[in-house]
Design a protein around this motif. Structure first.
Motif: not given
Lengths: 443, 268
Positions: B171-178
């Motif tokens: 979730r962090s990847f898709f909501t923050v990092s991307v």
């Protein structure tokens, strides 16, 4: 079918290299098959066929409609030298070739050397059909060996002289019957402000056709090894002749098959073209402004009174070694290349000129052609087809040979070196190419 | 300034020529000035192109969009995840993995086409959509770019904050990092799009069925038949004009993201 430029050869070089590196090894096993396997299969059969003839689908559809038990699936793509041959070689390596493929005469020896073709000589339906084909076309698929056939001849490109009848008449120049007269006419044409023709700097096939007419023989194979004679005396004679025209600037040297080239014919700056039967369509489409002004005559001769023609192009339908239905494939190939229905369709769709003797009498080939002032031009080509010498052999690495010769020709046209030097150099590098592929060659 | 002007003209003339050529009738194409219009008949030529052989050209365009758009989207996502993982997680073999990927950048796609063909032949999957689509997903340069960009633009503190707030890694990847990596992703997407659109050898080697061709291969195969059917030349030219449209659209549409990305990196 005619041969043409090889625009992607650079692109394919890597693939070729890879193929060369990884070849060798797993051959031998397949040699046992051969003639005996030509028996009918039981039950319905689906064949695959790769060809780049425009409109081939419709011809195949005509076959499929009548032969529910032998259905043919056709695949198309770029022309042979444009990539399809390389694909065939890759597929031979991977063991998933189509059953049948279109292969031009000059590429056939290469496929034979790679052991990719089924010898149809043992199929009696094929052996019986030999008499239907013009002798020299049969020799192209049998390599002059009795009882063998590595494909079924499809079309031919007998050569003749296209000329601007109106311009020749206007300037009182006689239509040349010999090459000496042609050179003399070239001077007069130049004086009248035109070029007698365009020397095709990169399309070596035309030159091969001219050498073929003169009696030049580029390759020979005695069953054990190849002999390369790209610069034999007859070919040198042709090369020197054209070199003379180039040196005196009597011919133009526009790259062939470009719009510039079309324009040279369209605008009347080029007056003749020694070309094959399919050239009729090239002029008609490339030079629409000159409709009605062209005529066709037999190509000029080296000695007065002779009647010898050259050939430019032509292809065969071959059955690949991997095919499990050789008999049915042979049946289809014969229908495709001998039946009046298929030949008429092929002629209408793609201007193919049949390789059969009877093909010359197709209704479409007996009529006058409006673009040529209603002249029955195909009668000239039918005659020429019978005058092509049967014993011209292509080498097994023509793509490389063409590339070498055309490099030299391009240089010669721009004043560096001569055509003969180009041929001599190409001979040396062809021998090198053969050696590097472990094909036996006599030096 | 003069140099730029000359360059611009140099790069635009072929496109201008293509446009002018596409608008001419066959008879006028060879006979009239190559860089100026004769009778303007672009619409007629396009109609002829779309009607030729049951509209196979349209099919090629759709194929190209499917191969290119699909593999650029998926490939970008894969490259982003891979580059992100390499930048943000420590695990054994990380550098080795990265070096192998980096080595992949050096292998030209051309050299891979034939081995791929032999591989796909082994599993009898040549001449299918997948034989072109699957190899096109691979984008080592994208991984490289994504790693560098993720390392520079995704702060570890932010990820830790997300973890503390209870967000899972995915979730962090898709909501923050991307979101933080977006400019880089656009660049990767564009590069990938262009590379696959122009990858010619792979479809040439893999495909035999005309209905699966991408537009580049289709037009090329027509072009090799021009000697035989000279009327194809006109169609090839109109087709070429239409086939560059998606690339132009992709660039015009995406370049603002791309530019903002370049700027953001510079100021930082």
């Amino acid at each position: 079918m005619r041969m043409s430029l090889r625009p992607v050869s650079a692109l394919l070089a890597t693939a070729l290299l890879l193929a060369a590196c990884s070849s060798g090894g797993d051959d031998d096993a397949s040699n046992a098959a051969g003639a005996a396997s030509c028996a009918p299969s039981s039950g319905p059969v689906t064949l695959t066929y790769t060809s780049w003839i425009p409109g081939i689908e419709e011809v195949v559809a005509a076959w499929n409609a009548k032969n529910p038990n032998i259905q043919v699936k056709v695949q198309t793509g770029p022309n042979g030298n444009g990539g399809t041959y390389q694909n065939f070689f890759n597929q031979i390596k991977a063991g998933n070739t189509p059953d049948l493929g279109q292969i031009e005469y000059d590429a056939l020896p290469g496929f034979r050397v790679q052991d990719g073709l089924t010898d149809l000589g043992g199929c009696d339906i094929v052996a019986k059909a030999q008499g239907q084909f013009v002798d020299w076309t049969w020799n192209q698929v049998s390599f002059g060996e009795q009882g063998h056939a590595y494909g079924v001849p499809q079309d031919a490109g007998p050569m003749a002289l296209f000329y601007r009848a109106d311009l020749f008449e206007q300037h009182g120049i006689a239509i040349p019957k010999t090459w000496d007269e042609y050179a003399a006419a070239a001077e007069k044409v130049k004086a009248a402000g035109g070029y007698i023709t365009n020397f095709s700097q990169s399309d070596v096939n035309q030159f091969a056709g001219l050498a073929w007419q003169a009696g030049g023989r580029w390759f020979a194979n005695d069953g054990k090894q190849w002999t390369v004679t790209l610069a034999d005396d007859k070919t040198k004679k042709v090369a020197d002749y054209w070199q003379g025209l180039i040196d005196k600037k009597l011919v133009s040297a526009v790259p062939p098959w470009t719009s510039e080239w079309d324009n040279a014919y369209n605008s009347g700056s080029a007056w003749t073209w020694v070309s094959a039967v399919w050239g009729a369509n090239s002029i008609a489409t490339g030079a629409p402004k000159t409709a009605g002004k062209w005529r066709v005559a037999p190509m000029p001769q080296w000695s007065a009174g002779e009647s010898v023609a050259g050939n430019w192009g032509g292809s065969s339908t071959a059955v690949f070694k991997g095919s499990k239905h050789v008999y049915e494939a042979a049946q289809f190939a014969l229908w495709l290349n001998t039946s009046e229905e298929a030949l008429s369709l092929l002629n209408a769709k793609a201007n193919l000129y049949p390789a059969t003797k009877a093909g010359a009498t197709l209704p479409a080939l007996s009529k006058g052609v409006a673009f040529y002032g209603d002249q029955k031009i195909y009668e000239v080509f039918a005659q020429a087809s019978g005058q092509v010498s049967p014993d011209f052999t292509w080498g097994p690495t023509m793509t490389a040979t063409y590339a070498d010769v055309s490099d030299g020709f391009k240089a010669a046209v721009s004043g560096k070196g001569t055509l003969t030097e180009a041929l001599t150099a190409a001979q040396a590098s062809t021998i090198q190419t053969l050696k590097s592929q472990a094909i036996p060659v006599k030096e | 300034m003069l140099v730029m002007g000359v360059c611009t003209v140099y790069f635009l003339v072929p496109i201008w020529w293509l446009f002018v050529g596409s608008s001419k009738s066959r008879a006028q194409f060879t006979g009239t000035a190559p860089l100026w219009f004769a009778d303007f008949d672009l619409a007629g030529n396009v109609r002829e192109l779309l009607a030729y052989r049951d509209g196979v050209f349209l099919r090629w365009m759709v194929n190209s969009l499917a191969y290119t758009g699909g593999s650029a989207l998926l490939g970008t996502l894969l490259a982003a995840m891979c580059g992100y993982a390499l930048a943000k997680y420590r695990f054994p073999g990380r550098e080795t993995l990265f070096n192998v990927v980096l080595g992949g950048v050096l292998v030209p796609a051309t050299a891979l086409a034939l081995p791929l063909f032999l591989l796909f032949s082994r599993v009898e999957a040549t001449n299918t959509f997948w034989s072109v689509f699957l190899p096109s997903l691979v984008n080592p340069f994208g991984v490289y770019l994504a790693r560098i960009y993720a390392a520079a633009s995704v702060p570890d503190e932010l990820l830790e904050a997300a973890r503390i707030d209870g967000s899972g890694e995915v979730r962090s990847f898709f909501t923050v990092s991307v979101r933080l990596m977006f400019p880089a992703l656009v660049t990767i997407f564009l590069f990938h799009f262009v590379a696959v659109w122009n990858n010619f050898l792979l479809p040439l080697i893999m495909l035999g069925d005309e209905r699966l061709f991408p537009v580049t291969l289709g037009l090329y195969s027509w072009n090799t038949q021009v000697n035989q059917l000279p009327e194809l030349r006109g169609l090839v030219i109109v087709g070429a004009l239409l086939s560059i449209a998606p690339l132009v659209v992709a660039f015009l549409f995406l370049q603002r993201f791309w530019r903002s990305g370049l700027g953001a990196g510079a100021v930082k």
